[in-house]
Design a protein around this motif. Structure first.
Motif, short mmCIF file in Angstrom:
data_model
loop_
_atom_site.label_atom_id
_atom_site.label_comp_id
_atom_site.label_asym_id
_atom_site.label_seq_id
_atom_site.Cartn_x
_atom_site.Cartn_y
_atom_site.Cartn_z
N LEU A 181 0.82 -1.21 0.00
CA LEU A 181 0.00 0.00 0.00
C LEU A 181 0.85 1.26 0.00
N SER A 182 0.29 2.30 -0.56
CA SER A 182 0.86 3.63 -0.35
C SER A 182 -0.30 4.54 0.02
N HIS A 183 -0.01 5.56 0.81
CA HIS A 183 -1.09 6.34 1.40
C HIS A 183 -0.59 7.76 1.67
N LEU A 184 -1.37 8.73 1.23
CA LEU A 184 -1.01 10.14 1.46
C LEU A 184 -0.97 10.46 2.94
N THR A 185 0.03 11.22 3.34
CA THR A 185 0.07 11.76 4.70
C THR A 185 0.35 13.25 4.62
N LEU A 230 7.30 0.47 7.09
CA LEU A 230 6.45 1.54 6.54
C LEU A 230 7.25 2.83 6.54
N VAL A 231 7.58 3.30 5.33
CA VAL A 231 8.48 4.45 5.18
C VAL A 231 7.93 5.36 4.08
N LYS A 232 8.53 6.52 3.91
CA LYS A 232 8.16 7.35 2.76
C LYS A 232 8.45 6.54 1.49
N VAL A 233 7.54 6.61 0.51
CA VAL A 233 7.64 5.69 -0.63
C VAL A 233 9.01 5.74 -1.32
N ALA A 234 9.62 6.92 -1.34
CA ALA A 234 10.92 7.04 -2.02
C ALA A 234 12.00 6.25 -1.28
N ALA A 244 11.95 10.40 -8.07
CA ALA A 244 11.74 11.63 -7.32
C ALA A 244 12.02 11.39 -5.85
N ALA A 245 12.75 12.31 -5.24
CA ALA A 245 13.03 12.16 -3.82
C ALA A 245 11.82 12.59 -3.00
N VAL A 246 10.95 13.39 -3.61
CA VAL A 246 9.80 13.91 -2.88
C VAL A 246 8.73 12.85 -2.76
N SER A 247 8.13 12.72 -1.59
CA SER A 247 6.92 11.91 -1.51
C SER A 247 6.09 12.41 -0.36
N HIS A 248 4.79 12.44 -0.59
CA HIS A 248 3.89 12.86 0.47
C HIS A 248 3.19 11.64 1.02
N GLY A 249 3.75 10.46 0.73
CA GLY A 249 3.02 9.26 1.13
C GLY A 249 3.91 8.23 1.80
#
Ligand SMILES: C[S@@+](CC[C@H](N)C(=O)[O-])C[C@H]1O[C@@H](n2cnc3c(N)ncnc32)[C@H](O)[C@@H]1O
Length: 257
Positions: A181-185, A230-234, A244-249
């Motif tokens: 899963l991936s999930h916005l935070t 469970l970590v930032k997707v990147a 991309a190094a950026v992730s909001h999830g």
């Protein structure tokens, strides 16, 4: 223009963030509003897709041959069946989305080879989905399945009990199956822009429900988390592929005990 085209649609807004062309003026306008508040949203969407590719490759390498991708969205580059077939040519992939436009595009653009199917179904009604005759003809639930819930649970409010839905999917699969899963935070992000961002989604086809790390972790109850958890997707097993190094999830993968 139909009513469905006038209302920003989350599947098509995501397509726009990814640089796709299956979107209408209302989707582009709403996505541009989000991009004005969070200019790195496109990069974050690319990061989520890169996570999907790494997860699918990992699951295929573990021997998984069946993939159930719920909230699959519009076809884009590096679809699940393309990634998995490079490792397991005989793999079966069921794409599910509740959005009729996403399903129509997927049916048009994806192969109709009997091993790749596209279903209209709703994560909020997992019992109905699991009973679908096409799903049952494609996926053998007595064998391990990788269930993919990428960037979709944040469109299911608590009132629709997404935790029960995920538990129903878990209980329908055998040990050795996988949940990714991936999930916005919005953890760590300032309050005002996040309120402006979620307000735009309130006008869309699916309001956004960002969750905290603990709330996201609960979806993986009953699963053994694989490293790095469970970590930032990147940060989930970066593989050297430019991403991309950026992730909001948050992203995570668990194996059913
Ligand atoms: C942001 S896109 C994610 C696409 C893809 N999973 C990915 O991560 O690249 C979210 C998708 O979830 C779908 N969706 C939202 N709520 C859903 C539900 N209750 N059941 C099935 N699909 C849903 C939307 O229509 C949209 O296509």
């Amino acid at each position: 223009m139909t009513e469905a085209e006038n209302r920003p649609n989350v599947a098509r807004m995501y397509d726009y963030y990814l640089g796709g062309c299956h979107n209408f003026a209302a989707d582009r306008a709403a996505a541009e509003e989000v991009l004005r508040i969070f200019p790195d949203t496109g990069v974050a969407a690319q990061s989520n897709r890169a996570f999907l590719r790494r997860v699918v490759r990992w699951a295929a390498e573990q021997g998984i041959r069946q993939f159930l991708d719920i909230g699959a969205g519009l076809p884009t580059q590096g679809n699940v069946h393309e990634v998995v077939r490079a490792i397991r040519p005989d793999a079966r992939v069921v794409y599910v989305d509740h959005d009729e436009v996403a399903v129509a595009y997927a049916r048009r653009l994806l192969p109709t080879d009997g091993r790749t199917v596209v279903l209209r179904g709703d994560l909020r009604r997992p019992g109905e989905l699991l009973a679908d005759p096409t799903l049952r003809a494609t996926i053998d639930l007595s064998e391990p399945v990788a269930v993919l819930l990428l960037a979709v649970l944040h469109f299911v409010p608590d009132a629709d009990d997404p935790y029960a839905a995920v538990a129903t999917l878990r209980d329908a699969t055998v040990p050795g199956s996988v949940l990714a899963l991936s999930h916005l935070t919005l953890d760590g992000l300032p309050t005002l822009p996040t309120e402006q961002g979620t307000a735009i989604y309130r006008r869309s086809s699916s309001p956004l429900v960002p969750r905290t790390r603990d709330e996201v972790a609960r979806f993986l109850d009953g699963y053994e988390l694989v490293d790095p958890g469970l970590v930032k997707v990147a940060d989930w097993r970066p593989d050297g592929e430019p991403q991309a190094a950026v992730s909001h999830g948050y992203g995570g993968v668990g194996v059913r005990r």
